[in-house]
Enzyme design. Structure first.
Site, PDB file in Angstrom:
ATOM      1  N   ALA A   9       0.832  -1.209   0.000  1.00 30.42           N
ATOM      2  CA  ALA A   9       0.000   0.000   0.000  1.00 30.42           C
ATOM      3  C   ALA A   9       0.863   1.254   0.000  1.00 30.42           C
ATOM      4  O   ALA A   9       0.511   2.263   0.585  1.00 30.42           O
ATOM      5  CB  ALA A   9      -0.916  -0.005   1.217  1.00 30.42           C
ATOM      6  N   ARG A  15      -2.844   8.938 -10.737  1.00 26.34           N
ATOM      7  CA  ARG A  15      -4.008   9.138 -11.604  1.00 26.34           C
ATOM      8  C   ARG A  15      -5.308   9.412 -10.836  1.00 26.34           C
ATOM      9  O   ARG A  15      -6.318   9.763 -11.431  1.00 26.34           O
ATOM     10  CB  ARG A  15      -4.179   7.930 -12.540  1.00 26.34           C
ATOM     11  CG  ARG A  15      -3.237   8.009 -13.731  1.00 26.34           C
ATOM     12  CD  ARG A  15      -3.360   6.801 -14.622  1.00 26.34           C
ATOM     13  NE  ARG A  15      -2.703   5.632 -14.034  1.00 26.34           N
ATOM     14  CZ  ARG A  15      -2.976   4.375 -14.382  1.00 26.34           C
ATOM     15  NH1 ARG A  15      -3.918   4.117 -15.268  1.00 26.34           N
ATOM     16  NH2 ARG A  15      -2.322   3.378 -13.826  1.00 26.34           N
ATOM     17  N   ASP A 101      -4.922  -1.572  -3.043  1.00 19.55           N
ATOM     18  CA  ASP A 101      -5.813  -0.960  -4.029  1.00 19.55           C
ATOM     19  C   ASP A 101      -6.586  -2.013  -4.830  1.00 19.55           C
ATOM     20  O   ASP A 101      -7.115  -1.729  -5.895  1.00 19.55           O
ATOM     21  CB  ASP A 101      -5.036  -0.028  -4.972  1.00 19.55           C
ATOM     22  CG  ASP A 101      -3.932  -0.764  -5.731  1.00 19.55           C
ATOM     23  OD1 ASP A 101      -3.678  -1.947  -5.431  1.00 19.55           O
ATOM     24  OD2 ASP A 101      -3.318  -0.150  -6.625  1.00 19.55           O
ATOM     25  N   GLY A 136       1.441  -8.380 -15.930  1.00 20.88           N
ATOM     26  CA  GLY A 136       2.473  -9.386 -16.105  1.00 20.88           C
ATOM     27  C   GLY A 136       1.836 -10.620 -16.740  1.00 20.88           C
ATOM     28  O   GLY A 136       0.685 -10.940 -16.448  1.00 20.88           O
ATOM     29  N   GLU A 151       6.802  -9.146 -17.136  1.00 18.64           N
ATOM     30  CA  GLU A 151       6.050  -7.887 -17.095  1.00 18.64           C
ATOM     31  C   GLU A 151       5.755  -7.410 -18.508  1.00 18.64           C
ATOM     32  O   GLU A 151       6.558  -7.617 -19.430  1.00 18.64           O
ATOM     33  CB  GLU A 151       6.848  -6.832 -16.319  1.00 18.64           C
ATOM     34  CG  GLU A 151       6.900  -7.110 -14.830  1.00 18.64           C
ATOM     35  CD  GLU A 151       5.514  -7.255 -14.225  1.00 18.64           C
ATOM     36  OE1 GLU A 151       4.756  -6.275 -14.233  1.00 18.64           O
ATOM     37  OE2 GLU A 151       5.170  -8.359 -13.770  1.00 18.64           O
ATOM     38  N   TYR A 363     -40.474  19.475  16.633  1.00 17.20           N
ATOM     39  CA  TYR A 363     -39.137  19.120  17.116  1.00 17.20           C
ATOM     40  C   TYR A 363     -39.241  18.579  18.537  1.00 17.20           C
ATOM     41  O   TYR A 363     -39.696  19.279  19.440  1.00 17.20           O
ATOM     42  CB  TYR A 363     -38.196  20.335  17.091  1.00 17.20           C
ATOM     43  CG  TYR A 363     -36.894  20.031  17.799  1.00 17.20           C
ATOM     44  CD1 TYR A 363     -36.066  19.005  17.334  1.00 17.20           C
ATOM     45  CD2 TYR A 363     -36.513  20.713  18.946  1.00 17.20           C
ATOM     46  CE1 TYR A 363     -34.893  18.676  17.993  1.00 17.20           C
ATOM     47  CE2 TYR A 363     -35.328  20.391  19.619  1.00 17.20           C
ATOM     48  CZ  TYR A 363     -34.524  19.372  19.124  1.00 17.20           C
ATOM     49  OH  TYR A 363     -33.370  19.036  19.785  1.00 17.20           O
ATOM     50  N   ASN A 374     -50.486  12.342  22.137  1.00 25.50           N
ATOM     51  CA  ASN A 374     -50.556  12.950  20.809  1.00 25.50           C
ATOM     52  C   ASN A 374     -49.948  14.350  20.853  1.00 25.50           C
ATOM     53  O   ASN A 374     -50.316  15.170  21.688  1.00 25.50           O
ATOM     54  CB  ASN A 374     -52.025  13.029  20.371  1.00 25.50           C
ATOM     55  CG  ASN A 374     -52.140  13.523  18.942  1.00 25.50           C
ATOM     56  OD1 ASN A 374     -51.928  12.765  18.007  1.00 25.50           O
ATOM     57  ND2 ASN A 374     -52.443  14.799  18.779  1.00 25.50           N
ATOM     58  N   SER A 402     -51.903  22.093  19.092  1.00 22.95           N
ATOM     59  CA  SER A 402     -50.993  22.505  18.026  1.00 22.95           C
ATOM     60  C   SER A 402     -50.155  23.696  18.450  1.00 22.95           C
ATOM     61  O   SER A 402     -50.569  24.499  19.285  1.00 22.95           O
ATOM     62  CB  SER A 402     -51.792  22.884  16.778  1.00 22.95           C
ATOM     63  OG  SER A 402     -52.412  21.725  16.278  1.00 22.95           O
ATOM     64  N   ALA A 420     -54.037  24.768  22.248  1.00 20.44           N
ATOM     65  CA  ALA A 420     -53.254  25.151  21.074  1.00 20.44           C
ATOM     66  C   ALA A 420     -52.545  26.474  21.333  1.00 20.44           C
ATOM     67  O   ALA A 420     -53.068  27.343  22.031  1.00 20.44           O
ATOM     68  CB  ALA A 420     -54.164  25.264  19.859  1.00 20.44           C
TER      69      ALA A 420
END
Ligand code: UD1
Ligand code: CA
Length: 454
Positions: A9, A15, A101, A136, A151, A363, A374, A402, A420
């Site tokens: 490695a 490239r 690789d 190779g 090779e 949230y 609820n 709400s 609410a």
């Protein structure tokens, strides 16, 4: 048979055109080298030697682990030179050479290769290629026995016509390796110390070279540029998709499905298009995941339903619970059985009891919510005072109207309701109704302002 594994490695990977060392480029969320190490470990070697060079410190930092030894190859003088750097660390009967690789190599293929090696024989992984340019070539004698590897750049035209290529993956008797590597020369077209020259040396010393092939040529495909990297990625993903389908998962389109980690699946799971699973995801029987969801490090219990475009991380979704479309479950989110979280609802470190509901635009952070409670649309737990986080605790069968702000720390006990638009700053006892909003005034004969003429 004891085993040492050497993973090469050290190369640069020009490239890739990248500041990141080549072997750290990811396939399916793990570095290429990480994949190779993962496969290597499954062979239970006595040691794993990783030869590093380009970007050595970064590679070492990212992959450091107790069972890995990193060996520095200062200058990249060739594959033979690279393996030679690790030789002082080797003592096993067999040494297996892998490449950082070449990430998709299968453990099963390596196990087959390892059955070939002994005191008198090397195991070499080869591949038949329509276009072996750059590889190779495996040179065989009249009896079809391997005699050498040549090779590409050193090959004669006749040798270039050979379609059998060297994958580079090789298993050799450990006792002989040091001596062969010591005899390498760099007198060749590339001025490098070729590991491949070991083959002819072994044959000259009276050993044989047995070959094996991968089941799939992609197993031995390396990535030198980002196009090849993307090909490995697609291949890996398709392979994973096929495995999951074999386990009882319906994938609406295996080509539009990505796993970047580990997935454990039950049966009759349905996954729609463009779903990404990351980290460790457990999906139990009968779960359905809608299109465009990202699910990371989460557990989906039996029959859970995740609707389109939801994002889950570190979440547990209970039996037959449902979330989405457009739900966001952040770490520590737990939905009880049959709980429901609808669109534009965000949870963080929040537990919803059995059958609890938060249908819209909400949230819930640092909250415990009792069964069947609820939560009205637009409700927010004000869990953060600018310095510290505080907890919101709602009992069972609570009804939050709400557009409430629940200012933590606050407790709302079983069966309580809030009106609410309330901003709840005090605890509410069981069965009470809390109204915490300005009273409405209606003004008769109201004259609207008129625009002043300039
Ligand atoms: C090598 C093989 C070739 C084979 C091909 C398959 C040799 C001499 N040739 O050629 O027969 O068909 O792989 O892809 O082995 N590396 C180091 N240090 C070095 C040189 C290389 O760590 O000094 C690493 C590279 O990072 C790379 C791997 O070894 O991962 C292969 O090296 P590379 O130079 O790409 O070899 P090839 O020319 O492809
Ligand atoms: Ca190469």
């Amino acid at each position: 048979m004891s085993l040492d594994i050497v993973i090469l490695a050290a190369g640069q990977g020009t490239r890739m055109r990248s500041a990141l060392p080549k072997v750290l480029h990811p396939v399916a969320g793990n570095s290429m080298l990480g994949h190779v190490i993962h496969s290597a470990r499954q062979l239970s070697p006595q040691s794993i030697q990783v030869v590093i060079g380009h970007g050595a410190e970064r590679v070492r930092q990212q992959l450091a682990a107790d069972d890995l030894n990193f060996v520095l190859q200062d200058k990249q003088l060739g594959t033979g030179h690279a393996v030679a750097q690790a030789v002082p660390m080797l003592s096993a009967d067999t040494v297996l050479i892998l490449y950082g690789d070449v990430p998709l190599i299968e453990v099963e293929t390596l196990e087959r290769l390892l059955t070939l090696v002994n005191d008198q024989q090397l195991g070499l992984l080869t591949v038949n290629l329509d276009d072996p340019t750059g590889y190779g070539r495996i040179v065989r004698d009249a009896e079809h026995r391997v005699s050498a590897i040549v090779e590409h750049k050193d090959a004669t035209d006749a040798q270039k016509a050979i379609k059998e290529g060297n994958t580079g993956i090789l298993a050799v008797p450990g006792k002989r390796l040091a001596e062969w590597l010591g005899r390498l020369s760099n007198n060749n077209a590339q001025g490098e110390y070729y590991l491949t020259d070991v083959i002819a040396m072994a044959v000259n010393d009276g050993l044989t070279v047995a070959t094996a092939q991968p089941l799939d040529a992609m197993e031995v495909q390396g990535a030198n540029d980002r196009k090849q990297l993307s090909e490995l990625e697609r291949h890996y993903q398709l392979r994973t998709a096929h495995r999951l389908m074999a386990q009882g998962v319906t994938l609406r389109d295996p080509a539009r499905f990505d796993v970047r980690g580990e997935v454990i699946v039950g049966r009759d799971v349905t996954i729609d298009v463009n779903v990404i699973l990351e980290g460790r995801v457990v999906i139990e029987d009968g779960v359905s995941i809608g299109p465009h969801c990202v699910i990371k490090d989460s557990t989906l219990r039996k029959g859970a339903i995740i609707k389109a475009s939801s994002h889950l991380e570190g979440a547990i979704v209970g039996e037959s619970a449902d979330a989405g479309p457009f739900a966001r479950l952040r770490p520590g989110s737990v939905l009880g059985a049959h709980a429901h979280v609808g669109n534009f609802v965000e949870l963080k470190n929040a537990e919803m009891g059995e059958g609890a509901k938060a249908g819209h635009l909400t949230y819930l952070g640092d909250a415990v919510i009792g069964a069947r409670t609820n939560i009205g649309a637009g409700t927010i737990t004000c869990n953060y005072d600018g310095a510290n986080k505080h907890k919101t605790v709602l009992g069972k069968d609570v009804f939050i109207g709400s557009n409430n702000s629940l200012v933590a720390p606050v407790d709302i006990l079983d069966g309580a309701s809030t009106a609410a638009g309330s901003t709840i700053t005090q605890n509410v006892a069981a069965e009470q109704l809390a109204v915490a909003r300005a009273r409405q005034r209606n003004i008769d004969g109201w004259k609207r302002p008129v625009k002043i003429k300039k």
